[in-house]
Design a protein around this motif. Structure first.
Motif, PDB file in Angstrom:
ATOM      1  N   ALA A 112      31.340 -52.783  10.311  1.00  0.00           N
ATOM      2  CA  ALA A 112      30.708 -54.001   9.792  1.00  0.00           C
ATOM      3  C   ALA A 112      30.833 -55.139  10.801  1.00  0.00           C
ATOM      4  CB  ALA A 112      31.336 -54.399   8.460  1.00  0.00           C
ATOM      5  N   TRP A 113      31.988 -55.240  11.445  1.00  0.00           N
ATOM      6  CA  TRP A 113      32.225 -56.271  12.454  1.00  0.00           C
ATOM      7  C   TRP A 113      31.299 -56.053  13.656  1.00  0.00           C
ATOM      8  CZ3 TRP A 113      38.028 -57.487  13.863  1.00  0.00           C
ATOM      9  CH2 TRP A 113      38.145 -58.826  14.222  1.00  0.00           C
ATOM     10  N   THR A 114      31.206 -54.784  14.080  1.00  0.00           N
ATOM     11  CA  THR A 114      30.357 -54.447  15.225  1.00  0.00           C
ATOM     12  C   THR A 114      28.889 -54.703  14.909  1.00  0.00           C
ATOM     13  OG1 THR A 114      31.969 -52.754  15.877  1.00  0.00           O
ATOM     14  CG2 THR A 114      29.762 -52.604  16.840  1.00  0.00           C
ATOM     15  N   GLU A 115      28.458 -54.278  13.720  1.00  0.00           N
ATOM     16  CA  GLU A 115      27.070 -54.493  13.320  1.00  0.00           C
ATOM     17  C   GLU A 115      26.770 -55.975  13.152  1.00  0.00           C
ATOM     18  OE1 GLU A 115      26.896 -52.055   9.868  1.00  0.00           O
ATOM     19  OE2 GLU A 115      26.647 -50.195  11.008  1.00  0.00           O
ATOM     20  N   GLY A 116      27.759 -56.738  12.650  1.00  0.00           N
ATOM     21  CA  GLY A 116      27.574 -58.177  12.509  1.00  0.00           C
ATOM     22  C   GLY A 116      27.346 -58.846  13.842  1.00  0.00           C
ATOM     23  N   ARG A 117      28.101 -58.422  14.840  1.00  0.00           N
ATOM     24  CA  ARG A 117      27.954 -58.997  16.174  1.00  0.00           C
ATOM     25  C   ARG A 117      26.549 -58.711  16.716  1.00  0.00           C
ATOM     26  NH1 ARG A 117      29.214 -56.761  21.700  1.00  0.00           N
ATOM     27  NH2 ARG A 117      28.880 -58.549  23.081  1.00  0.00           N
ATOM     28  N   HIS A 118      26.084 -57.471  16.571  1.00  0.00           N
ATOM     29  CA  HIS A 118      24.777 -57.115  17.106  1.00  0.00           C
ATOM     30  C   HIS A 118      23.638 -57.769  16.317  1.00  0.00           C
ATOM     31  CE1 HIS A 118      27.143 -54.273  19.388  1.00  0.00           C
ATOM     32  NE2 HIS A 118      26.104 -54.133  20.164  1.00  0.00           N
ATOM     33  N   HIS A 119      23.837 -57.935  15.021  1.00  0.00           N
ATOM     34  CA  HIS A 119      22.827 -58.641  14.225  1.00  0.00           C
ATOM     35  C   HIS A 119      22.686 -60.072  14.735  1.00  0.00           C
ATOM     36  CE1 HIS A 119      20.449 -59.755  10.670  1.00  0.00           C
ATOM     37  NE2 HIS A 119      21.152 -60.872  10.693  1.00  0.00           N
ATOM     38  N   CYS A 120      23.809 -60.724  14.988  1.00  0.00           N
ATOM     39  CA  CYS A 120      23.759 -62.103  15.479  1.00  0.00           C
ATOM     40  C   CYS A 120      23.117 -62.170  16.863  1.00  0.00           C
ATOM     41  CB  CYS A 120      25.164 -62.693  15.529  1.00  0.00           C
ATOM     42  SG  CYS A 120      25.805 -63.152  13.908  1.00  0.00           S
ATOM     43  N   ALA A 121      23.410 -61.190  17.703  1.00  0.00           N
ATOM     44  CA  ALA A 121      22.827 -61.180  19.048  1.00  0.00           C
ATOM     45  C   ALA A 121      21.309 -61.054  18.990  1.00  0.00           C
ATOM     46  CB  ALA A 121      23.426 -60.039  19.864  1.00  0.00           C
ATOM     47  N   VAL A 122      20.820 -60.213  18.091  1.00  0.00           N
ATOM     48  CA  VAL A 122      19.386 -59.926  18.021  1.00  0.00           C
ATOM     49  C   VAL A 122      18.633 -60.982  17.216  1.00  0.00           C
ATOM     50  CG1 VAL A 122      17.654 -58.283  17.171  1.00  0.00           C
ATOM     51  CG2 VAL A 122      19.714 -57.457  18.333  1.00  0.00           C
ATOM     52  N   HIS A 123      19.231 -61.447  16.115  1.00  0.00           N
ATOM     53  CA  HIS A 123      18.484 -62.271  15.158  1.00  0.00           C
ATOM     54  C   HIS A 123      18.885 -63.746  15.134  1.00  0.00           C
ATOM     55  CE1 HIS A 123      16.560 -58.714  13.497  1.00  0.00           C
ATOM     56  NE2 HIS A 123      17.745 -58.136  13.418  1.00  0.00           N
ATOM     57  N   ALA A 124      20.130 -64.029  15.422  1.00  0.00           N
ATOM     58  CA  ALA A 124      20.593 -65.410  15.253  1.00  0.00           C
ATOM     59  C   ALA A 124      20.741 -66.164  16.563  1.00  0.00           C
ATOM     60  CB  ALA A 124      21.922 -65.428  14.499  1.00  0.00           C
ATOM     61  N   GLY A 125      21.020 -65.461  17.633  1.00  0.00           N
ATOM     62  CA  GLY A 125      21.176 -66.115  18.922  1.00  0.00           C
ATOM     63  C   GLY A 125      22.504 -66.805  19.120  1.00  0.00           C
ATOM     64  N   THR A 126      23.439 -66.599  18.178  1.00  0.00           N
ATOM     65  CA  THR A 126      24.777 -67.176  18.330  1.00  0.00           C
ATOM     66  C   THR A 126      25.808 -66.079  18.106  1.00  0.00           C
ATOM     67  OG1 THR A 126      24.797 -67.784  15.992  1.00  0.00           O
ATOM     68  CG2 THR A 126      24.112 -69.475  17.577  1.00  0.00           C
ATOM     69  N   PRO A 127      26.972 -66.165  18.756  1.00  0.00           N
ATOM     70  CA  PRO A 127      27.988 -65.120  18.601  1.00  0.00           C
ATOM     71  C   PRO A 127      28.550 -65.060  17.191  1.00  0.00           C
ATOM     72  CG  PRO A 127      28.363 -66.362  20.611  1.00  0.00           C
ATOM     73  CD  PRO A 127      27.331 -67.111  19.823  1.00  0.00           C
TER      74      PRO A 127
END
Length: 262
Positions: free
Chosen positions: A239-254
């Motif tokens: 969940a932590w790993t997926e959260g990081r990648h979601h933010c990288a792709v969709h949010a633009g913030t770490p």
């Protein structure tokens, strides 16, 4: 067909995951060549070699001394959990983490690669789920593990057709003394200044983590079953790993779980 027993090489074998892997291999009747700067816990069943993995000459001499022996498993496990924020971590901390967590691992792989090809063996590198996660307070550790994973991805492609399996072992928390960096002389110069949320979290969480011996047995069983390259051994890290990648792709913030940007 050779009658020689299976041979495994383990770095960082004197404690933690490396020590547990060594004991689990011995229980299977595997001959183990163990490397660590402190080999005092290892018994006479092990071919123990006491030196720092940063000592390239010593590692080269050891590999050359066993040039005739195929290696079935190489566990490039040695690493240091160097904490610190990106700007406040001393330069010595960054250099220490880089030399141990990246340069020494790649050297180990390079020097033992002919043995692995001969044995059609498996190279298992202890990376960390941290290589694909985002949180503050562990700049040198996270950055070096991410760099190591990137290099291993390149090796994975290069190894195709060689007969050697390459595995990036990405565990979550395992009960070891990874946070006890004060046992190393380098920690005096590399100590981060001020409070550190990563260190605080780790000191508490690691006490409740999976025991290293149980983890080592799971690793060997996983290799028997056919482990993947990206080898996430602890589902709770996903969940932590997926959260990081979601933010990288969709949010633009770490993404960060400590309430602050990484």
């Amino acid at each position: 067909m050779s009658s020689l027993p299976s041979l495994a090489v383990v770095t960082g074998a004197g404690s933690g995951i490396g020590y547990a892997l060594t004991q689990a291999l011995l229980a299977r009747g595997v001959e183990v060549v163990a490397v660590d700067r402190d080999t005092s816990r290892l018994d006479d069943r092990v071919q123990a070699h006491r030196f720092d993995v940063r000592d390239g000459a010593a590692m080269r001499e050891l590999a050359e001394s066993l040039a005739a022996r195929p290696v079935n498993h190489l566990f490039a496990n040695a690493g240091v959990g160097v904490a610190g924020d990106v700007l406040s971590a001393p330069e010595q901390a960054w250099q220490w983490a880089w030399d141990v967590n990246v340069v020494s691992v790649l050297r180990t792989l390079r020097l033992w690669w002919p043995h692995l090809v001969s044995g059609r063996g498996k190279a298992v590198v202890t990376v960390s789920a941290a290589a694909l996660q985002s949180y503050p307070g562990a700049g040198p550790y996270r950055a070096t593990k991410a760099a190591l994973l990137s290099a291993l991805e390149g090796l994975y492609y290069q190894a195709q057709g060689s007969g050697v399996g390459v595995h990036a072992l990405c565990p979550g928390l395992v009960r070891t003394d990874i946070t006890a960096v004060h046992r190393y002389a380098e920690a005096t110069q590399a100590a981060p200044a001020g409070p550190n949320p990563f260190e605080t979290f780790m000191r508490t969480a690691v006490r409740e983590a999976e025991p290293a011996d149980a983890f080592a047995r799971r690793v060997l069983d996983g290799l028997d079953r056919g482990a993947p390259f990206y080898w996430f051994t602890h589902p709770e890290t996903m969940a932590w790993t997926e959260g990081r990648h979601h933010c990288a792709v969709h949010a633009g913030t770490p993404f960060a779980d400590f309430g602050a940007p990484a």
